[in-house]
Design a protein around this motif. Sequence first.
Motif, PDB file in Angstrom:
ATOM      1  N   GLN A  13      24.798  39.264  26.702  1.00 43.31           N
ATOM      2  CA  GLN A  13      24.244  40.423  27.411  1.00 43.31           C
ATOM      3  C   GLN A  13      22.777  40.650  27.041  1.00 43.31           C
ATOM      4  N   ILE A  14      22.476  40.474  25.776  1.00 42.81           N
ATOM      5  CA  ILE A  14      21.098  40.632  25.304  1.00 42.81           C
ATOM      6  C   ILE A  14      20.197  39.584  25.952  1.00 42.81           C
ATOM      7  N   ILE A  15      20.670  38.340  25.955  1.00 43.61           N
ATOM      8  CA  ILE A  15      19.904  37.249  26.550  1.00 43.61           C
ATOM      9  C   ILE A  15      19.658  37.536  28.038  1.00 43.61           C
ATOM     10  N   ARG A  16      20.686  37.989  28.708  1.00 42.89           N
ATOM     11  CA  ARG A  16      20.543  38.285  30.139  1.00 42.89           C
ATOM     12  C   ARG A  16      19.506  39.380  30.387  1.00 42.89           C
ATOM     13  N   GLN A  17      19.564  40.456  29.594  1.00 40.76           N
ATOM     14  CA  GLN A  17      18.600  41.547  29.741  1.00 40.76           C
ATOM     15  C   GLN A  17      17.172  41.053  29.546  1.00 40.76           C
ATOM     16  N   LEU A  18      16.968  40.231  28.535  1.00 39.83           N
ATOM     17  CA  LEU A  18      15.632  39.715  28.263  1.00 39.83           C
ATOM     18  C   LEU A  18      15.158  38.786  29.378  1.00 39.83           C
ATOM     19  N   ARG A  19      16.064  37.978  29.905  1.00 33.26           N
ATOM     20  CA  ARG A  19      15.725  37.088  31.015  1.00 33.26           C
ATOM     21  C   ARG A  19      15.323  37.898  32.244  1.00 33.26           C
ATOM     22  N   LEU A  20      16.109  38.916  32.554  1.00 32.92           N
ATOM     23  CA  LEU A  20      15.823  39.741  33.721  1.00 32.92           C
ATOM     24  C   LEU A  20      14.507  40.498  33.570  1.00 32.92           C
ATOM     25  N   LYS A  21      14.179  40.950  32.349  1.00 30.71           N
ATOM     26  CA  LYS A  21      12.910  41.620  32.099  1.00 30.71           C
ATOM     27  C   LYS A  21      11.733  40.715  32.430  1.00 30.71           C
ATOM     28  N   ARG A  22      11.921  39.427  32.228  1.00 36.80           N
ATOM     29  CA  ARG A  22      10.852  38.459  32.533  1.00 36.80           C
ATOM     30  C   ARG A  22      10.874  38.039  33.994  1.00 36.80           C
ATOM     31  N   GLY A  23      11.881  38.491  34.745  1.00 42.00           N
ATOM     32  CA  GLY A  23      11.953  38.172  36.163  1.00 42.00           C
ATOM     33  C   GLY A  23      12.344  36.732  36.444  1.00 42.00           C
ATOM     34  N   LEU A  24      13.128  36.155  35.553  1.00 38.19           N
ATOM     35  CA  LEU A  24      13.526  34.759  35.695  1.00 38.19           C
ATOM     36  C   LEU A  24      14.955  34.630  36.200  1.00 38.19           C
ATOM     37  N   SER A  25      15.185  33.624  37.025  1.00 39.06           N
ATOM     38  CA  SER A  25      16.552  33.297  37.432  1.00 39.06           C
ATOM     39  C   SER A  25      17.226  32.547  36.285  1.00 39.06           C
ATOM     40  N   GLN A  26      18.535  32.433  36.363  1.00 42.86           N
ATOM     41  CA  GLN A  26      19.249  31.649  35.351  1.00 42.86           C
ATOM     42  C   GLN A  26      18.761  30.203  35.363  1.00 42.86           C
ATOM     43  N   GLU A  27      18.549  29.673  36.533  1.00 41.01           N
ATOM     44  CA  GLU A  27      18.099  28.280  36.651  1.00 41.01           C
ATOM     45  C   GLU A  27      16.716  28.089  36.021  1.00 41.01           C
ATOM     46  N   ASP A  28      15.802  29.012  36.288  1.00 42.97           N
ATOM     47  CA  ASP A  28      14.466  28.924  35.697  1.00 42.97           C
ATOM     48  C   ASP A  28      14.525  29.046  34.180  1.00 42.97           C
ATOM     49  N   MET A  29      15.320  29.990  33.705  1.00 41.67           N
ATOM     50  CA  MET A  29      15.443  30.198  32.264  1.00 41.67           C
ATOM     51  C   MET A  29      16.046  28.981  31.580  1.00 41.67           C
ATOM     52  N   ALA A  30      17.075  28.428  32.188  1.00 44.52           N
ATOM     53  CA  ALA A  30      17.702  27.239  31.621  1.00 44.52           C
ATOM     54  C   ALA A  30      16.698  26.095  31.516  1.00 44.52           C
ATOM     55  N   ALA A  31      15.884  25.922  32.546  1.00 45.97           N
ATOM     56  CA  ALA A  31      14.879  24.858  32.529  1.00 45.97           C
ATOM     57  C   ALA A  31      13.857  25.084  31.415  1.00 45.97           C
TER      58      ALA A  31
END
Length: 73
Positions: A13-31
């Motif tokens: 959940q923490i990781i997801r919140q931080l990813r969303l704050k940066r405006g990244l999709s899961q695919e972009d973040m994974a890359a």
Amino acid sequence: MPSHAKAQVKFGQIIRQLRLKRGLSQEDMAALAGIHRNYWSGIERGERNLSLSKILAIAAALQIKPAKLFAKF
């Protein structure tokens, strides 16, 4: 649910919140983190028990210190 499983869900959940704050999709973040996109999805759902190297890769991709990933526990 065992306590380690609860910790994995919370971490996801923490990781997801931080990813969303940066405006990244899961695919972009994974890359950015060098992690397969299907594996990334499992991280956010708390299904993965991450190694230290994966945690460090995630922190680097988010451009934060690893400690910030654990600050909300």
